[in-house]
Structure formats: structure tokens, C-alpha cells
Design a protein around this motif. Structure first.
Motif, PDB file in Angstrom:
ATOM      1  N   GLU A  30       0.796  -1.220   0.000  1.00  0.00           N
ATOM      2  CA  GLU A  30       0.000   0.000   0.000  1.00  0.00           C
ATOM      3  C   GLU A  30       0.834   1.277   0.000  1.00  0.00           C
ATOM      4  N   HIS A  31       1.964   1.248   0.686  1.00  0.00           N
ATOM      5  CA  HIS A  31       2.721   2.485   0.862  1.00  0.00           C
ATOM      6  C   HIS A  31       4.202   2.257   0.537  1.00  0.00           C
ATOM      7  N   ALA A  32       4.476   1.867  -0.683  1.00  0.00           N
ATOM      8  CA  ALA A  32       5.853   1.595  -1.097  1.00  0.00           C
ATOM      9  C   ALA A  32       6.723   2.838  -0.963  1.00  0.00           C
ATOM     10  N   LYS A  33       7.931   2.658  -0.438  1.00  0.00           N
ATOM     11  CA  LYS A  33       8.868   3.761  -0.272  1.00  0.00           C
ATOM     12  C   LYS A  33       9.935   3.798  -1.351  1.00  0.00           C
ATOM     13  N   MET A  34      10.314   2.635  -1.872  1.00  0.00           N
ATOM     14  CA  MET A  34      11.327   2.596  -2.928  1.00  0.00           C
ATOM     15  C   MET A  34      11.378   1.206  -3.543  1.00  0.00           C
ATOM     16  N   GLY A  35      12.019   1.123  -4.716  1.00  0.00           N
ATOM     17  CA  GLY A  35      12.163  -0.149  -5.389  1.00  0.00           C
ATOM     18  C   GLY A  35      13.575  -0.334  -5.925  1.00  0.00           C
ATOM     19  N   MET A  36      14.066  -1.575  -5.867  1.00  0.00           N
ATOM     20  CA  MET A  36      15.364  -1.945  -6.416  1.00  0.00           C
ATOM     21  C   MET A  36      15.090  -2.885  -7.584  1.00  0.00           C
ATOM     22  N   VAL A  37      15.595  -2.523  -8.773  1.00  0.00           N
ATOM     23  CA  VAL A  37      15.254  -3.223 -10.012  1.00  0.00           C
ATOM     24  C   VAL A  37      16.502  -3.857 -10.622  1.00  0.00           C
ATOM     25  N   TYR A  38      16.349  -5.086 -11.130  1.00  0.00           N
ATOM     26  CA  TYR A  38      17.461  -5.798 -11.763  1.00  0.00           C
ATOM     27  C   TYR A  38      16.970  -6.430 -13.053  1.00  0.00           C
ATOM     28  N   THR A  39      17.688  -6.177 -14.144  1.00  0.00           N
ATOM     29  CA  THR A  39      17.235  -6.623 -15.448  1.00  0.00           C
ATOM     30  C   THR A  39      18.351  -7.306 -16.232  1.00  0.00           C
ATOM     31  N   SER A  40      17.931  -7.964 -17.311  1.00  0.00           N
ATOM     32  CA  SER A  40      18.856  -8.599 -18.238  1.00  0.00           C
ATOM     33  C   SER A  40      19.505  -7.559 -19.146  1.00  0.00           C
ATOM     34  N   SER A  41      20.756  -7.803 -19.520  1.00  0.00           N
ATOM     35  CA  SER A  41      21.449  -6.938 -20.484  1.00  0.00           C
ATOM     36  C   SER A  41      20.828  -7.026 -21.869  1.00  0.00           C
ATOM     37  N   PHE A  42      20.042  -8.081 -22.117  1.00  0.00           N
ATOM     38  CA  PHE A  42      19.432  -8.254 -23.430  1.00  0.00           C
ATOM     39  C   PHE A  42      18.336  -7.220 -23.699  1.00  0.00           C
ATOM     40  N   TYR A  43      17.730  -6.718 -22.647  1.00  0.00           N
ATOM     41  CA  TYR A  43      16.660  -5.743 -22.809  1.00  0.00           C
ATOM     42  C   TYR A  43      17.202  -4.350 -23.131  1.00  0.00           C
ATOM     43  N   SER A  44      16.371  -3.523 -23.739  1.00  0.00           N
ATOM     44  CA  SER A  44      16.591  -2.075 -23.756  1.00  0.00           C
ATOM     45  C   SER A  44      16.177  -1.563 -22.386  1.00  0.00           C
ATOM     46  N   GLN A  45      17.145  -1.076 -21.612  1.00  0.00           N
ATOM     47  CA  GLN A  45      16.832  -0.632 -20.253  1.00  0.00           C
ATOM     48  C   GLN A  45      15.887   0.566 -20.262  1.00  0.00           C
ATOM     49  N   GLU A  46      16.019   1.401 -21.284  1.00  0.00           N
ATOM     50  CA  GLU A  46      15.116   2.549 -21.399  1.00  0.00           C
ATOM     51  C   GLU A  46      13.662   2.089 -21.524  1.00  0.00           C
ATOM     52  N   GLU A  47      13.434   1.008 -22.262  1.00  0.00           N
ATOM     53  CA  GLU A  47      12.074   0.498 -22.426  1.00  0.00           C
ATOM     54  C   GLU A  47      11.577  -0.156 -21.145  1.00  0.00           C
ATOM     55  N   VAL A  48      12.461  -0.892 -20.451  1.00  0.00           N
ATOM     56  CA  VAL A  48      12.081  -1.464 -19.157  1.00  0.00           C
ATOM     57  C   VAL A  48      11.676  -0.345 -18.205  1.00  0.00           C
ATOM     58  N   LEU A  49      12.488   0.698 -18.151  1.00  0.00           N
ATOM     59  CA  LEU A  49      12.229   1.837 -17.270  1.00  0.00           C
ATOM     60  C   LEU A  49      10.905   2.513 -17.615  1.00  0.00           C
ATOM     61  N   PRO A  60      10.656   6.342  -5.869  1.00  0.00           N
ATOM     62  CA  PRO A  60      12.101   6.288  -6.122  1.00  0.00           C
ATOM     63  C   PRO A  60      12.556   4.863  -6.434  1.00  0.00           C
ATOM     64  N   ILE A  61      13.316   4.710  -7.508  1.00  0.00           N
ATOM     65  CA  ILE A  61      13.880   3.404  -7.849  1.00  0.00           C
ATOM     66  C   ILE A  61      15.350   3.572  -8.219  1.00  0.00           C
ATOM     67  N   LEU A  62      16.093   2.507  -8.034  1.00  0.00           N
ATOM     68  CA  LEU A  62      17.457   2.419  -8.554  1.00  0.00           C
ATOM     69  C   LEU A  62      17.600   1.030  -9.143  1.00  0.00           C
ATOM     70  N   GLY A  63      18.070   0.953 -10.381  1.00  0.00           N
ATOM     71  CA  GLY A  63      18.157  -0.329 -11.048  1.00  0.00           C
ATOM     72  C   GLY A  63      19.497  -0.547 -11.722  1.00  0.00           C
ATOM     73  N   SER A  64      19.765  -1.809 -12.041  1.00  0.00           N
ATOM     74  CA  SER A  64      20.986  -2.158 -12.765  1.00  0.00           C
ATOM     75  C   SER A  64      20.794  -3.520 -13.409  1.00  0.00           C
ATOM     76  N   THR A  65      21.727  -3.902 -14.253  1.00  0.00           N
ATOM     77  CA  THR A  65      21.674  -5.204 -14.893  1.00  0.00           C
ATOM     78  C   THR A  65      22.221  -6.288 -13.967  1.00  0.00           C
ATOM     79  N   SER A  66      21.659  -7.477 -14.095  1.00  0.00           N
ATOM     80  CA  SER A  66      22.135  -8.681 -13.422  1.00  0.00           C
ATOM     81  C   SER A  66      22.444  -9.679 -14.522  1.00  0.00           C
ATOM     82  N   GLU A  67      23.615 -10.284 -14.482  1.00  0.00           N
ATOM     83  CA  GLU A  67      24.041 -11.120 -15.599  1.00  0.00           C
ATOM     84  C   GLU A  67      23.547 -12.561 -15.472  1.00  0.00           C
TER      85      GLU A  67
END
Length: 389
Positions: A30-49, A60-67
Motif C-alpha cells: 500500500e505504501h511503497a517507499k522505494m524499489g530496487m530493479v534488476y534486469t537482463s542486459s538483453f533488454y533495452s533498459q530505457e524500455e524497461v524503465l 524512487p527506484i534504482l536499477g541495474s543489470t544482473s548477468e
């Protein structure tokens, strides 16, 4: 009370994957304060975002790729076209400050700038309880020094994105995606956050003194002998077998270890490239007049270390509400056929507590009576308490 939820997706469409993961992560939160995001390098990160922002708005989110993969409570998440996972925190007592910046020439100055920006975004003028950092490789220590110039010796956890000729990782927040630089989350909370930073390797009898360096990342001599020749002798290999990246194929189970000042933890540095001049290239900074130990491990030890590290976290936190497990990708490559087995170990130890496991190229952590450290082939396992003590 801390609540956490993990969402994930493997949709072939990067934006749709972002939407699906974010919706799943925010379900019953109900009251999320932040999110940590991890994605594949195969994706366009801009599109994921783009997809994530469509769901979370200005959260607020901070994300990065996970291999290669991520691991979540439901299992191993991977696919040939991509994946995304999101860990969301909901806690009325939690406040965060998130900042991200592209690399500049003066990395320590960027660390200072980033810390000040994160403080401003948190609306605080004092140090947090803990901070999370993600950066491009080879620069981590300098970013940490700059951050410490502003915050003091606040404990860290985190890891580095991939940076090879084949794959360059990405860091992103709500607004931008970058290939080179650093991201930061400051955690202000009355609940405990505890990190276990370990290599889970054993010491061999082989050790020596680094007597010559070329810059910060190339070991030229150990005990006044060519470094690659010395290492080849230690592990019983012909030096020609260790040329180029052949060295990395051997050294993931036989890395170099350096004790931090009080000897509480041995930080691992993997010999990555065997150079033609018989020097060795590593990913993290090392110095002359430093003692190095040849470490040793095995696939079985790698797998067992997972559960043991979580058990150590649980001894530090009575009532965990979430976990972030940061695992070196070169360990994952050595045990790629055992990821399902690792999942079962994690699930048995974590039970119903939300967790996400990511794979990085360098790891950061803090050990009691130690200091913030950067290593390679390490595990940085962090637990977040559900309730205040």
C-alpha cells in the motif's frame, strides 16, 4: 513494520516486462517507499524503465543489470530474450535518498557529489544507517572514498555492473540510464540492516608480497618474480596455459586473497588476464607491499556457501523481512548447472521471506570491526529487519 514484495517477468517485450514486474511487486503493497530493479542486459533498459514508471509513478527506484539470471522466491528467472525483477519496500519508518550520476574524470569528487545529492533527495543533513551502491567496475573504491568524505564510515552493500568487451551493463533510476557511473541509495530506518560479506574460500599455503605494480590493476611482480609465473607455480600450471582470459577459467576457484587491516575478512581478487609480459590484471585496486594469499574452493563449496551465508545473516537479525543476495557472476558461471539447487537451498533457509538474488561483477560489503570493502568472487548478503528492536 517492514513489508517487502518481489515482482518479476520474462516478457519478450522490454516495456511489457517492466509493467508486469512492477505490478506484481506492488501487489498488496500500500505504501511503497522505494524499489530496487534488476534486469537482463538483453533488454533495452530505457524500455524497461518506461514500463516500470508507467506503474510506479514517482516512486524512487534504482536499477541495474544482473548477468545471466535472478533468483526469487518462486525460482530461477531467466530467458534468452530477457528478464526483470523488482524488490519493493513498504515501511512507514523508512526514508531513502536516491541519486545517480554518469562517470566523470575525478571519481572521488563524483562520490562526494553523489552523496550530497542523495542527502538532498532524502531531505536529510545527517548520515544514514546504511547505503547501497552500484557502479561500473574498476572505479568502486574511489566512489566509496568520496562518499565516505561526506557520510563518514557508513556501512555499505552493493555490487558492480558487467563491463566486458561483449557486455556492458547499465545503471538507471527514474529518469536516466547510464553505462559508466554510480548509483546510490541512502537508508534511514530504525530497523536493523545487516550484511554478511564473504568469499567462502579456504587459504592455501601459497602466499607472497606484491613487489611491483603497473597502475592499480596490473600486478607485475610477486616476491620480485613475474606475477604470472609465480601464480602458475603456486597452482601447478604451465604459464602458457594461463595466457589471456584462459587465466580467468582457472582462477575462479583459485583467486588471490588480501586480508583487510584487522584480518576480519579476506577480500578476493580474481586473476583475470594473463598478460604477455607475465603480469596479471585484476578488477579491483591492489597495492605494492601487500601480502597476497592464493585461495582455493570448489563447486561444492560454492553451493554450500549460499546457505551458510544466509544463516549468518539470520543470526544477526532476529526477524528478517526481506533479503538482497548479491552473488558474483563468475561463481554463477562455475555452477550454472546448479542454479536450481541453489534456489532450493535459498528457499529452505529463507522460507516465506521475500528475497532476490542478483549476479554482479564485483561486490561490496562491511564486516564488523572492518571497513567498507570491494571484492571480486564474493557474496554480499544483506538482511532487512521486519520490526524495530
Amino acid at each position: 513494520m517492514l513489508k517487502a514484495k518481489v515482482g518479476y517477468a520474462t516478457n519478450a517485450n522490454a516495456k511489457e516486462a517492466g509493467i508486469e514486474a512492477a505490478k506484481m511487486a506492488l501487489e498488496h503493497v500500500e505504501h511503497a517507499k522505494m524499489g530496487m530493479v534488476y534486469t537482463s542486459s538483453f533488454y533495452s533498459q530505457e524500455e524497461v524503465l518506461e514500463g516500470i514508471k508507467e506503474v510506479v509513478g514517482d516512486l524512487p527506484i534504482l536499477g541495474s543489470t544482473s548477468e545471466g539470471a535472478i533468483i526469487v522466491p518462486e525460482g530461477v528467472v531467466t530467458s534468452e530474450h530477457g528478464f526483470v525483477g523488482m524488490l519493493v519496500f513498504d515501511d512507514e519508518d523508512l526514508e531513502v535518498g536516491v541519486a545517480i550520476h554518469e562517470a566523470i574524470e575525478d571519481k572521488r569528487e563524483l562520490g562526494r557529489k553523489l552523496a550530497l545529492e542523495a542527502l538532498e533527495n532524502a531531505g536529510k543533513d545527517y548520515a544514514p544507517s546504511y547505503y547501497y551502491m552500484v557502479s561500473s567496475t574498476k572505479e568502486e573504491e574511489l566512489y566509496m572514498k568520496g562518499i565516505q568524505d561526506i557520510l563518514g564510515n557508513v556501512p555499505v552493500f552493493g555490487g558492480s555492473i558487467c563491463d566486458t568487451m561483449q557486455i556492458v551493463g547499465t545503471i538507471f533510476n527514474n529518469d536516466i540510464c547510464i553505462k559508466k557511473g554510480v548509483g546510490l541509495i541512502l537508508f534511514y530506518t530504525d530497523k536493523r540492516i545487516e550484511n554478511v560479506f564473504t568469499g567462502a574460500y579456504k587459504k592455501s599455503d601459497n602466499m607472497g608480497i606484491i613487489t611491483k605494480m603497473d597502475g592499480d590493476l596490473t600486478i607485475v611482480e610477486i616476491d620480485h618474480e613475474p606475477a604470472l609465473q609465480k601464480y602458475a607455480t603456486w597452482i601447478g600450471k604451465d604459464i602458457e596455459e594461463l595466457r589471456g582470459y584462459n587465466l580467468a577459467d582457472v582462477s575462479n576457484v583459485k583467486p588471490l586473497g588480501i586480508k583487510e587491516p584487522l584480518g576480519e575478512v579476506i577480500v578476493l581478487h580474481q586473476p583475470l588476464i594473463g598478460n604477455e609480459d607475465n603480469s596479471i590484471t585484476v578488477l579491483n585496486k591492489v597495492c605494492t607491499s601487500t601480502a597476497v594469499i592464493q585461495m582455493k574452493s570448489s563447486q561444492e563449496t560454492f553451493i554450500q556457501a549460499i546457505g551458510k551465508a544466509v544463516e549468518k545473516v539470520n543470526k544477526l537479525i532476529d526477524n528478517p523481512g526481506a533479503y538482497l543476495f548479491i552473488h558474483n557472476v563468475r561463481r554463477e558461471k562455475d555452477i550454472i548447472e546448479h542454479l536450481d539447487e541453489i534456489y532450493l537451498i535459498l528457499k529452505s533457509v529463507c522460507k516465506d521471506i521475500p528475497f532476490i538474488t542478483i549476479f554482479t561483477y564485483g561486490e561490496y560489503g562491511y564486516v564488523d570491526h572492518s571497513r567498507n570493502l570491494c571484492g571480486d568472487l564474493m557474496l554480499s548478503f544483506t538482511g532487512f529487519s521486519k520490526e524495530s528492536e
